[in-house]
Design an enzyme around this catalytic site. Sequence first.
Site, short mmCIF file in Angstrom:
data_model
loop_
_atom_site.label_atom_id
_atom_site.label_comp_id
_atom_site.label_asym_id
_atom_site.label_seq_id
_atom_site.Cartn_x
_atom_site.Cartn_y
_atom_site.Cartn_z
N GLY A 44 0.83 -1.20 0.00
CA GLY A 44 0.00 0.00 0.00
C GLY A 44 0.86 1.25 0.00
N GLN A 49 3.29 9.84 1.46
CA GLN A 49 4.57 9.16 1.25
C GLN A 49 5.25 9.58 -0.05
OE1 GLN A 49 2.78 5.12 2.18
NE2 GLN A 49 4.85 4.85 2.95
N CYS A 88 7.30 -0.40 6.73
CA CYS A 88 6.77 0.76 6.02
C CYS A 88 7.81 1.23 5.01
CB CYS A 88 6.46 1.88 7.02
SG CYS A 88 5.84 3.40 6.27
N LEU A 89 7.35 1.54 3.81
CA LEU A 89 8.28 2.01 2.77
C LEU A 89 8.96 3.31 3.17
CD1 LEU A 89 6.09 1.28 -0.38
CD2 LEU A 89 8.06 -0.04 0.41
N HIS A 130 -3.07 0.95 8.31
CA HIS A 130 -1.73 1.54 8.14
C HIS A 130 -1.78 2.76 7.21
CE1 HIS A 130 2.80 1.00 7.64
NE2 HIS A 130 2.51 1.80 6.64
N GLU A 131 -2.46 2.61 6.07
CA GLU A 131 -2.46 3.70 5.07
C GLU A 131 -3.32 4.88 5.52
OE1 GLU A 131 -0.15 3.37 3.13
OE2 GLU A 131 0.08 1.19 3.12
N HIS A 134 -1.44 6.97 7.83
CA HIS A 134 -0.52 7.89 7.14
C HIS A 134 -1.19 9.23 6.85
CE1 HIS A 134 3.34 6.00 6.28
NE2 HIS A 134 2.78 4.91 5.80
ZN LIG Z 1 3.71 3.11 5.64
#
Ligand SMILES: [Zn+2]
Length: 175
Positions: A44, A49, A88-89, A130-131, A134
């Site tokens: 995701g 991000q 997480c990216l 999670h998203e 963000h």
């Molecule tokens: Zn993340």
Amino acid sequence: MLPMRIVPDPILRQKAKRVSSIGGSLQRLIDDMIETMQEANGVGLAANQVGVLQRVVVIQLPEDEEPWVFINPEIIRREGEREVEEGCLSIPGYRGMVRRSVKVRAKGLDRNGKQVRVSAEELLAQALEHEIDHLDGTLYIDRLVSRDQLWKEEPREEPQEAPADGEPVEAGRTG
Ligand SMILES: [Zn+2]
């Protein structure tokens, strides 16, 4: 592919704004986000991000043929609680143990502006939490089971057999 914002980039701590019009520039952002997520082998991606403070997330589980797109997503119900490993990216090289819901119900708009509702469990529920976190400037490291439950990722060892493709499913790299 858009450049990934990495901690401690302050945009990751800002609250994204609701999308008010769904036009060409938003469609382009969505396409770029999908490509960026796929290139990074993420499950995701939230707009913060990639440096955009708009409430847009994309999610694609390993079994999904098409990515999910959620505009102005909201969790409307949470059920249960579980502990699950997450990455997480925007926090490369780390993983941690976080508390997440067992099931969630979420609503939002798809990329055509149509209302969608989804009942999710397992990885999709985790990815939605999670998203959407963000978009509110919240990171998984804020939800660790305890402060020592964050660790550096071991360099991946060469598997004995060739992997199918990409990241193993159980890794739960959420993005
Ligand atoms: Zn993340």
